[in-house]
Design an enzyme around this catalytic site. Structure first.
Site, short mmCIF file in Angstrom:
data_model
loop_
_atom_site.label_atom_id
_atom_site.label_comp_id
_atom_site.label_asym_id
_atom_site.label_seq_id
_atom_site.Cartn_x
_atom_site.Cartn_y
_atom_site.Cartn_z
N LYS A 53 0.80 -1.18 0.21
CA LYS A 53 0.07 -0.12 -0.04
C LYS A 53 0.74 1.39 -0.03
O LYS A 53 0.58 2.10 -0.82
CB LYS A 53 -0.78 -0.13 1.25
CG LYS A 53 -2.08 -1.04 1.24
CD LYS A 53 -2.95 -1.11 2.45
CE LYS A 53 -3.74 -2.06 2.32
NZ LYS A 53 -4.68 -2.45 3.65
N GLN A 97 -4.73 -1.61 9.79
CA GLN A 97 -4.65 -2.84 9.02
C GLN A 97 -5.40 -4.03 9.95
O GLN A 97 -4.98 -4.20 11.15
CB GLN A 97 -3.42 -3.13 8.54
CG GLN A 97 -2.89 -4.44 7.97
CD GLN A 97 -3.49 -4.21 6.50
OE1 GLN A 97 -3.80 -3.36 5.94
NE2 GLN A 97 -4.02 -5.37 5.85
N ASP A 120 -11.58 3.04 4.55
CA ASP A 120 -11.94 1.59 4.35
C ASP A 120 -13.51 1.28 4.23
O ASP A 120 -13.72 0.48 3.62
CB ASP A 120 -11.45 0.93 5.63
CG ASP A 120 -10.19 -0.01 5.41
OD1 ASP A 120 -9.89 -0.50 4.46
OD2 ASP A 120 -9.28 -0.26 6.47
N1 GUN Z 1 -6.93 -6.84 5.98
C1 GUN Z 1 -7.12 -7.67 4.73
N2 GUN Z 1 -7.90 -6.62 4.06
C2 GUN Z 1 -8.11 -5.41 4.56
C3 GUN Z 1 -8.48 -4.09 4.22
O1 GUN Z 1 -9.42 -4.10 3.37
N3 GUN Z 1 -8.73 -3.20 5.05
C4 GUN Z 1 -7.96 -3.02 6.34
N4 GUN Z 1 -7.80 -2.33 7.05
N5 GUN Z 1 -7.11 -4.35 6.74
C5 GUN Z 1 -7.43 -5.35 5.74
#
Ligand code: GUN
Length: 287
Positions: A53, A97, A120
């Site tokens: 990311k 996360q 998110d």
């Molecule tokens: N862990 C796995 N997928 C995601 C996501 O889309 N957002 C977040 N914050 N954590 C994740």
């Protein structure tokens, strides 16, 4: 011939379009969009996702700030950090996360993120707007799946979409997005008896269960579009999805590979949401 839903190429295209829009703002003297990513603990898979990311942000011109807390951090330390980032005017978007260490109240923590920074799309306000079919910050994986279908000219309206998985992150919001786009939606999960009887009705089959190779040829209607959200690493280090790719590939009209399907689209959607939050904060009119 089965066609590949190439998430890697589609995401690269989305990122370069975004980069051009960000460059235009920078040329106009505006600040960069900012994304804060909080990682609690040392989960190795999460560390890789966070790094990916970060790299994608930097390439697109988004300032990405990472906050690493130890696995024994307390809920109140995390809440304090979220509160600080909520007030930081250079941060447009914030994600925590997942998964969080056991014992933390995930929903309470997610609800602490200011809704205009919730890139998110997990908080009650954004989820409610999605439910009401209003513009909102849509959850990244579902948003990425819809973008991937659209980019490849795959019709959603009038199709029977079957979603396997009912998580708050993927299954539930994806079902609503498909419904909002005029699909007939069935939602299946671990308690669904005779899963194959339902998945065999799917024109569009989306699988997000976290169970490696749950879906095989017996679950597929010939000509279906198959979207695999799962990603698993076997003992030899090979990646696989929730769908047994080799078993189903010849039956499908379209299928996402693992890796290179949904994963890159999730990241591209996160960047898009950060851009939308930035536009909202700077009063930029972004349709
Ligand atoms: N862990 C796995 N997928 C995601 C996501 O889309 N957002 C977040 N914050 N954590 C994740």
């Amino acid at each position: 011939m089965t066609k590949i839903l190439d998430g890697k190429a589609c995401a690269a295209n989305m990122r370069s379009q975004l980069q051009a829009k960000i460059d235009a703002q920078l040329a106009d003297g505006k600040r960069r969009p900012g994304l804060a990513v909080i990682l609690v603990g040392e989960d190795p898979a999460s560390a890789i996702y966070v790094r990916n990311k970060h790299r994608a942000c930097e390439k697109a011109g988004i300032k990405s700030m990472q906050y690493l807390l130890p696995s024994d951090a307390t809920e109140s330390q995390l809440i304090d950090l979220i509160d600080t980032l909520n007030e930081d005017p250079e941060i447009d978007g914030m994600i925590i996360q997942l998964p969080l260490p056991a014992g933390m109240d995930v929903v309470k923590i997610q609800e602490r993120v200011r809704s205009d920074k919730d890139v998110d799309g997990f908080c009650a306000e954004q989820a409610g707007l999605l439910f009401r079919n209003r513009p909102c910050l849509e959850s990244c994986t579902p948003k990425g799946i819809i973008s991937l279908l659209d980019a490849n000219g795959i019709e959603i309206e009038g199709q029977h979409a079957v979603v396997v998985g009912r998580s708050d992150i993927v299954g539930k919001p994806l079902s609503i997005l498909l419904l909002n786009r005029g699909a007939t939606v069935s939602i299946c999960h671990s308690k669904t008896p005779d899963l194959a009887a339902i998945t065999r009705q799917a024109d569009i089959l989306c699988v997000a269960t976290g169970k490696r190779h749950l879906i095989s040829a017996e679950h597929i209607k010939p000509g279906a579009v198959v979207v695999d959200v799962g990603i698993h690493r076997d003992d030899s280090g090979k990646l696989a999805g929730d769908v047994n790719y080799e078993d189903v590939v010849d039956l499908c009209s379209w299928i996402t590979p693992v890796p290179g399907g949904v994963g890159p689209m999730t990241i591209a959607s996160l960047l898009e949401n950060t851009w939308l939050a930035y536009c909202d904060h700077l009063g930029i009119n972004e349709a």
